[in-house]
Design a protein around this motif. Sequence first.
Motif, PDB file in Angstrom:
ATOM      1  N   GLU A 216      20.649  47.613  50.750  1.00 44.27           N
ATOM      2  CA  GLU A 216      22.108  47.562  50.957  1.00 44.27           C
ATOM      3  C   GLU A 216      22.803  46.666  49.931  1.00 44.27           C
ATOM      4  N   ASP A 217      22.028  45.825  49.259  1.00 44.72           N
ATOM      5  CA  ASP A 217      22.628  44.932  48.263  1.00 44.72           C
ATOM      6  C   ASP A 217      23.317  45.693  47.134  1.00 44.72           C
ATOM      7  N   LEU A 218      22.970  46.966  46.989  1.00 44.02           N
ATOM      8  CA  LEU A 218      23.651  47.772  45.979  1.00 44.02           C
ATOM      9  C   LEU A 218      25.157  47.748  46.204  1.00 44.02           C
ATOM     10  N   TYR A 219      25.556  47.673  47.465  1.00 46.17           N
ATOM     11  CA  TYR A 219      26.980  47.743  47.779  1.00 46.17           C
ATOM     12  C   TYR A 219      27.732  46.462  47.422  1.00 46.17           C
ATOM     13  N   ILE A 220      26.978  45.452  46.975  1.00 47.10           N
ATOM     14  CA  ILE A 220      27.649  44.219  46.567  1.00 47.10           C
ATOM     15  C   ILE A 220      28.606  44.505  45.413  1.00 47.10           C
ATOM     16  N   SER A 221      28.155  45.310  44.461  1.00 48.26           N
ATOM     17  CA  SER A 221      29.019  45.567  43.308  1.00 48.26           C
ATOM     18  C   SER A 221      30.003  46.699  43.573  1.00 48.26           C
ATOM     19  N   LYS A 222      29.624  47.590  44.463  1.00 46.33           N
ATOM     20  CA  LYS A 222      30.388  48.813  44.651  1.00 46.33           C
ATOM     21  C   LYS A 222      31.345  48.720  45.844  1.00 46.33           C
ATOM     22  N   GLY A 223      30.963  47.908  46.810  1.00 48.75           N
ATOM     23  CA  GLY A 223      31.682  47.878  48.074  1.00 48.75           C
ATOM     24  C   GLY A 223      32.941  47.025  48.054  1.00 48.75           C
ATOM     25  N   PRO A 224      33.518  46.788  49.232  1.00 51.57           N
ATOM     26  CA  PRO A 224      34.744  45.996  49.347  1.00 51.57           C
ATOM     27  C   PRO A 224      34.514  44.529  48.969  1.00 51.57           C
TER      28      PRO A 224
ATOM     29  N   SER B 187      39.388  38.097  40.924  1.00 49.67           N
ATOM     30  CA  SER B 187      40.260  39.203  40.531  1.00 49.67           C
ATOM     31  C   SER B 187      41.589  38.619  40.058  1.00 49.67           C
ATOM     32  N   GLU B 188      42.363  39.441  39.383  1.00 50.06           N
ATOM     33  CA  GLU B 188      43.523  38.920  38.658  1.00 50.06           C
ATOM     34  C   GLU B 188      44.476  38.065  39.475  1.00 50.06           C
ATOM     35  N   ASP B 189      44.714  38.471  40.726  1.00 58.32           N
ATOM     36  CA  ASP B 189      45.713  37.712  41.495  1.00 58.32           C
ATOM     37  C   ASP B 189      45.107  36.471  42.177  1.00 58.32           C
ATOM     38  N   GLY B 190      43.821  36.186  41.901  1.00 54.36           N
ATOM     39  CA  GLY B 190      43.189  35.049  42.575  1.00 54.36           C
ATOM     40  C   GLY B 190      43.523  33.714  41.933  1.00 54.36           C
ATOM     41  N   LEU B 191      43.216  32.662  42.645  1.00 55.28           N
ATOM     42  CA  LEU B 191      43.371  31.319  42.074  1.00 55.28           C
ATOM     43  C   LEU B 191      42.114  31.024  41.285  1.00 55.28           C
ATOM     44  N   VAL B 192      42.224  30.475  40.103  1.00 56.52           N
ATOM     45  CA  VAL B 192      41.010  30.220  39.359  1.00 56.52           C
ATOM     46  C   VAL B 192      40.860  28.791  38.856  1.00 56.52           C
ATOM     47  N   GLU B 193      41.703  28.437  37.908  1.00 57.92           N
ATOM     48  CA  GLU B 193      41.497  27.179  37.203  1.00 57.92           C
ATOM     49  C   GLU B 193      42.233  26.036  37.885  1.00 57.92           C
ATOM     50  N   GLY B 194      41.735  24.851  37.645  1.00 60.19           N
ATOM     51  CA  GLY B 194      42.469  23.676  38.098  1.00 60.19           C
ATOM     52  C   GLY B 194      41.617  22.727  38.897  1.00 60.19           C
TER      53      GLY B 194
ATOM     54  N   PRO C   8      40.737  31.293  50.967  1.00 59.14           N
ATOM     55  CA  PRO C   8      39.470  31.759  50.379  1.00 59.14           C
ATOM     56  C   PRO C   8      38.765  32.841  51.193  1.00 59.14           C
ATOM     57  N   HIS C   9      39.148  32.991  52.483  1.00 54.58           N
ATOM     58  CA  HIS C   9      38.540  34.087  53.254  1.00 54.58           C
ATOM     59  C   HIS C   9      39.043  35.431  52.765  1.00 54.58           C
ATOM     60  N   ARG C  10      40.063  35.408  51.908  1.00 56.81           N
ATOM     61  CA  ARG C  10      40.570  36.654  51.329  1.00 56.81           C
ATOM     62  C   ARG C  10      40.298  36.746  49.829  1.00 56.81           C
ATOM     63  N   ASP C  11      39.564  35.782  49.287  1.00 55.92           N
ATOM     64  CA  ASP C  11      39.282  35.787  47.847  1.00 55.92           C
ATOM     65  C   ASP C  11      38.652  37.096  47.418  1.00 55.92           C
ATOM     66  N   LYS C  12      39.070  37.543  46.233  1.00 54.50           N
ATOM     67  CA  LYS C  12      38.488  38.781  45.703  1.00 54.50           C
ATOM     68  C   LYS C  12      37.791  38.475  44.382  1.00 54.50           C
ATOM     69  N   PHE C  13      36.593  39.065  44.242  1.00 52.33           N
ATOM     70  CA  PHE C  13      35.846  38.911  42.998  1.00 52.33           C
ATOM     71  C   PHE C  13      35.471  40.289  42.492  1.00 52.33           C
ATOM     72  N   GLU C  14      35.485  40.443  41.180  1.00 53.50           N
ATOM     73  CA  GLU C  14      35.125  41.741  40.604  1.00 53.50           C
ATOM     74  C   GLU C  14      34.130  41.559  39.468  1.00 53.50           C
ATOM     75  N   TYR C  15      33.263  42.557  39.325  1.00 53.43           N
ATOM     76  CA  TYR C  15      32.399  42.596  38.150  1.00 53.43           C
ATOM     77  C   TYR C  15      33.164  43.274  37.023  1.00 53.43           C
ATOM     78  N   LEU C  16      33.129  42.651  35.864  1.00 57.66           N
ATOM     79  CA  LEU C  16      33.741  43.272  34.704  1.00 57.66           C
ATOM     80  C   LEU C  16      32.651  43.573  33.682  1.00 57.66           C
ATOM     81  N   LEU C  17      32.617  44.822  33.225  1.00 56.29           N
ATOM     82  CA  LEU C  17      31.678  45.183  32.163  1.00 56.29           C
ATOM     83  C   LEU C  17      32.520  45.492  30.939  1.00 56.29           C
ATOM     84  N   ASP C  18      32.362  44.679  29.927  1.00 52.33           N
ATOM     85  CA  ASP C  18      33.240  44.758  28.762  1.00 52.33           C
ATOM     86  C   ASP C  18      34.706  44.781  29.182  1.00 52.33           C
ATOM     87  N   GLY C  19      35.032  43.961  30.140  1.00 55.08           N
ATOM     88  CA  GLY C  19      36.427  43.828  30.568  1.00 55.08           C
ATOM     89  C   GLY C  19      36.907  44.901  31.538  1.00 55.08           C
TER      90      GLY C  19
END
Length: 362
Positions: free
Chosen positions: A116-124, A219-226, A256-267
Amino acid sequence: MKIDKLKLTNYRNLEDLEVEPNSRLNLIFGPNGSGKTNFCEAIHFVSTGDNIKGSRQRELINWRSEYALVRLGLKNDDQVVVYLKEGEGKEIKINSKSGRQSELRSLVPTHAFVPEDLYISKGPPRRRRSLLNSHLSQLSDGYGHLLSEYNAELKKKNTLLKKDEINEDFLEVLSDRLVELGARITVERADYLRDLNQYLPEIYGRFAGTEQELNLSYSEDGLVEGSEEEIAELLSDKLERNRKKELERETSVVGPHRDKFEYLLDGKNLRTFGSQGELRTAVIATYLAYLELYEKRFDELPILVLDDILSELDRDRGEAFLENLPEEPQVFMTTATRSPSFRKLSGEFTVLKIAEGGIERQ
Ligand SMILES: Nc1ncnc2c1ncn2[C@@H]1O[C@H](COP(=O)(O)OP(=O)(O)OP(=O)(O)O)[C@@H](O)[C@H]1O
Ligand SMILES: [Mg+2]
């Protein structure tokens, strides 16, 4: 740590299985439905007290039996026994004395990869969030505690938001607390992503054989730096802006319970554009990067339990995986078919076949 001996009695369909595994690599074959996943689950179960699939404990007991037993002998002569009886809790014995579930993890450190770990990259987003949470809970002192504190406060706030009459003062107190804890979680996650991304592109490159760059990021709308203070301020502003929305929806929508992360391949977002094999490679690369960080932190690696990790990978990527498997830990790896990648295997290994509830050396 290495497993010297494993004995399963009435564990799911594995009624009577006894094996002295190789202290390096164990390849486990067997047709669909023979019990390979159950075998992996049993190792996870005896090393954590939890079962992988999240199913009920009763389901672990063979249908024709009233109890299940997992016995484990370790290289250092420690013995662990977990006994499950229908209608009763589980009983843990460590060296013949009654033991607690919390003792198991440090006694037999394992890490499991499940299909099921496959869905880590593909899933919600939830999937990637829980990946980060589970890695950080292992690697960072106090993260697990921080997260449960946050979740407890979040629960209180959500209960409050559902009330007809809302105590504004209490809401304020809870929100402040969530901002404080949330900022700490965010900083930990951002730090971890930075560490992870030091390894990901290189590891992914070894699989793909190309110069593609893989990253896992907010993901773009997330908080990142600071700094923690800056992030707390940003969180607090965001909360203020969404105040009405939270009251309308009767739930917390910021944090953070709503934080979104995405895999980027060449952006490019892998979830949208990635092929099946690319998505899977991204997860495996993350897994290997995590192991590098784990080894740096603890100076040793956990026992690896890899259920069906090679499926969907082409021959080159399968071979790259086997070549990149860390050398030192004990590994249990299942596959339904003998993959052509195996001809690349060097070093010590044992082939085991599961059939009719038992196991035999090939
Ligand atoms: N409590 C139980 N008692 C008896 N059999 C069970 C129990 N729980 C599950 N099983 C059976 O165990 C069988 C093996 O399941 P498992 O998932 O381990 O197979 P597998 O070898 O991993 O197959 P695949 O190659 O399809 O992944 C299933 O057919 C399932 O019905
Ligand atoms: Mg399986």
